[in-house]
Each structure stands twice: as structure tokens, then as C-alpha cells.
Design an enzyme around this catalytic site. Structure first.
Site, PDB file in Angstrom:
ATOM      1  N   LYS A 110       0.808  -1.080   0.132  1.00  0.00           N
ATOM      2  CA  LYS A 110      -0.037  -0.065   0.010  1.00  0.00           C
ATOM      3  C   LYS A 110       0.940   1.412   0.005  1.00  0.00           C
ATOM      4  O   LYS A 110       1.896   1.401   0.787  1.00  0.00           O
ATOM      5  CB  LYS A 110      -1.003  -0.063   1.273  1.00  0.00           C
ATOM      6  N   LYS A 217     -13.049  -8.511  -7.507  1.00  0.00           N
ATOM      7  CA  LYS A 217     -13.355  -8.899  -6.156  1.00  0.00           C
ATOM      8  C   LYS A 217     -14.875  -9.422  -6.334  1.00  0.00           C
ATOM      9  O   LYS A 217     -15.692  -8.657  -6.831  1.00  0.00           O
ATOM     10  CB  LYS A 217     -13.346  -7.617  -5.411  1.00  0.00           C
TER      11      LYS A 217
END
Length: 331
Positions: A110, A217
Site C-alpha cells: 500500500k 473482487k
């Protein structure tokens, strides 16, 4: 929904609201809440992030119902290679985070965390490269936080670490397309996540030539079968990722990854390793860098010990009821 929505009472009959503690703060939370319930096909999960509105969250419920009430596509593989996920931690904390992901050869890092700088990102990615060695694969995820020029500058700064790809560096499709043009000479692919799962038209990014691959997803896209259809129509390679699900939700993602005709990239489905406790025993965490294909069933004791507080339970069940009503109206 392609099948009739089951009555709300059928969902509530087994519904449990759980709160899973995280080892490291992630996406601004220390605890991940979810609703799990059992359908004729097995246990399933409803866990849209708390800040999402009901219209968006209803699509997550459609996915949960599809997974619990409808037979899923047949798998074409028996295990799924997965990546480690490194939150926006200090560089010194990187080895401890990676140690939670057994045998993973790929790490998603991240970056662009609010309140941090590009120097923080460079230090974190450098620490991951040092820990994984030259053969490790590193991808970064900016969650659409950069503007076009910031993204170009950041990719230049991070390219020395041999990036596998950059996930959602910018918010808009136009920005992604222009950034992709600018960085082509560096050989750093651009992946689209939010431009797929939060878009009214999840195929627009592919039609615009704004991405080299898609991150998909299962819950945000409305279920395994809809996600498979999006990937097939896009004509692009896909990475299956999680939304910080419990092991039950991860099993939905594994089902999606197992059914893809091609699986070129390690998948972001190892995120149960970020929890200090889970409702499945043992949790669906990587062993030797892979996850087995199959459904997950919660442990009764864990459902009790990880139950959310009464006010949070009521909040989630009210949300479930509102989203169920929205699905009924869509039929």
C-alpha cells in the site's frame, strides 16, 4: 440477481455479526466487521465497508446470496497462489508483516496513504524488496490517491524496485489512460481496481485502453459468475483480490480465482493473515504461498468469541434488511 431473492427471514435465521481484530491498522480500521449466514450451498458473507451507501452495498448482498444459494462454476485448479499484503506501515515493520504470509513470492504494498509522503512509500517498498530478494514480485496499490503528475512522479521513484504493476494509481479512466501512455517506456503495467468495482460500467476502463489488467473482487461485483463475465468480456488478464473478508468471504474469492480460464498473477486473497483471529479454524491463510479451493465453514466457538457488540450487530442487521429490500425492488 439472476435467481429470486430468498426471504429476509431465511438470511436472518443463521446470520451472525462478527468483529475480527487486525494485527496492523488497515484501510483506517483496527477491527473488520462482517455478517455471515448459511444458505443451501453453504456459508456466505456480506461485508461492504461501513462507509458505503445502501445501493452499493446491495450488490455485495447479491454476491452473498448468489454464493450461498446457487451452485458455483466448476473449478479448473485446486489451489490458488496468493500475494502478501503490506499495509502502509513503517519500513522497519515490513519484515514482521511479510512473516505472516507463509511462502508468498509476491507482495502488494500500500502506498499514497493520507498523511504520508512519497519518501515513506519508497522506504517501505525498498524494505519489501530487501526482504523478498531480487526474485520476489512487488506490486503497489495507491487506491486512486494520486493525480496524474503525482502518479507519474511516484512510478519514476519506485520503478527501481522492479514493479510487477501499479494498481489504481489515479481515480479517473482518462487519467489512467494518459498515465499508461506516459509510463509505457518503463514497462510498468497499470491495473484497474476501483475503476472496475465502483464503476457503473465496469468494462469502460478496458474499452478505453486505460489498463493492462483488471483487479476483480467477488462481493463488490455481485458474485462469482458476474465477475467471470466481466473478465471474459474485457479481454484482459485478471487478478482476484479480497475486500478484507473473513475466511468465508475469501472462499468466495477463491471460487472465482479457481474458475478463471487463465490465472497469470498471484491473487490478493491471503488477507486473513492480517487478522489476529478469524471465525474459521484453521483460517484460510496461505501455506507455501497458496490457498486450497473449497468452501469454508465457521467454528461455533469462534462465532461466539468474535461476536460484534450488540449495537454493531443491530447496525449490520438493519443494513442487511435495507439492502435486501433494494434487491427485491430490482427483481
Amino acid at each position: 440477481m439472476t435467481e429470486p431473492v430468498p426471504p429476509l427471514s431465511e438470511l436472518l435465521a443463521s446470520a451472525r455479526v462478527v468483529a475480527l481484530p487486525l494485527a496492523t491498522r488497515f484501510r483506517g480500521v483496527d477491527v473488520r466487521e462482517a455478517v455471515v449466514f448459511e444458505g443451501p450451498e453453504g456459508w456466505t458473507e456480506f461485508s461492504p465497508f461501513a462507509e458505503y451507501g445502501d445501493e452499493e452495498a446491495a450488490t455485495w448482498l447479491a454476491a452473498a446470496i448468489d454464493f450461498g444459494w446457487t451452485p458455483q462454476p466448476a473449478p479448473v485448479r485446486t489451489e490458488i497462489p496468493v500475494n502478501a499484503t503490506v499495509p502502509a506501515v513503517a519500513a522497519a515493520s515490513v519484515p514482521a508483516v511479510l512473516a505472516r504470509f507463509d511462502g508468498c513470492r509476491t507482495a502488494k504494498v500500500k502506498v499514497a496513504e493520507p498523511g504520508q509522503t512519497l519518501a515513506d512509500d519508497v522506504a517501505r517498498v525498498r524494505a519489501v524488496r530487501e526482504a523478498m530478494g531480487p526474485e520476489g514480485r512487488i506490486r503497489i496499490d495507491a487506491n486512486a490517491a494520486w493525480n496524474l503528475d503525482e502518479a507519474e512522479h511516484a512510478i519514476h521513484a519506485l520503478a527501481e524496485f522492479d514493479l510487477e504493476y501499479v494498481e489504481q494509481p489515479c481515480a479517473s479512466i482518462d487519467e489512467l489512460a494518459e498515465l499508461r501512455r506516459r509510463v509505457t517506456y518503463m514497462g510498468v503495467p497499470i491495473a484497474a481496481d476501483e475503476s472496475v468495482r465502483k464503476a457503473e460500467d465496469p468494462l469502460a476502463v478496458a474499452r478505453a485502453g486505460a489498463a493492462d489488467l483488471l483487479v476483480v473482487k467477488a462481493q463488490p461485483l455481485g458474485g462469482v459468475r458476474r465477475a467471470l463475465a466481466i473478465v471474459a468480456e474485457s479481454g484482459l488478464p485478471a487478478v482476484v483480490s479480497s475486500a478484507l473478508d473473513t475466511s468465508i468471504g475469501l472462499a468466495m474469492g477463491v471460487t472465482l480465482a479457481a474458475a478463471l480460464p487463465e490465472l497469470e498473477f498471484d491473487c490478493g486473497l491471503g488477507t486473513a493473515s492480517l487478522f489476529t483471529a478469524d471465525i474459521v479454524n484453521p483460517p484460510l491463510t496461505p501455506r507455501g504461498g497458496v490457498l486450497p479451493v473449497g468452501r469454508a465453514t465457521p467454528d461455533a466457538g469462534a462465532l461466539d468469541s468474535l461476536a460484534a457488540a450488540d449495537d454493531r450487530r443491530d447496525w449490520w442487521l438493519d443494513r442487511l434488511a435495507r439492502c435486501h429490500a433494494l434487491l427485491g425492488a430490482r427483481e
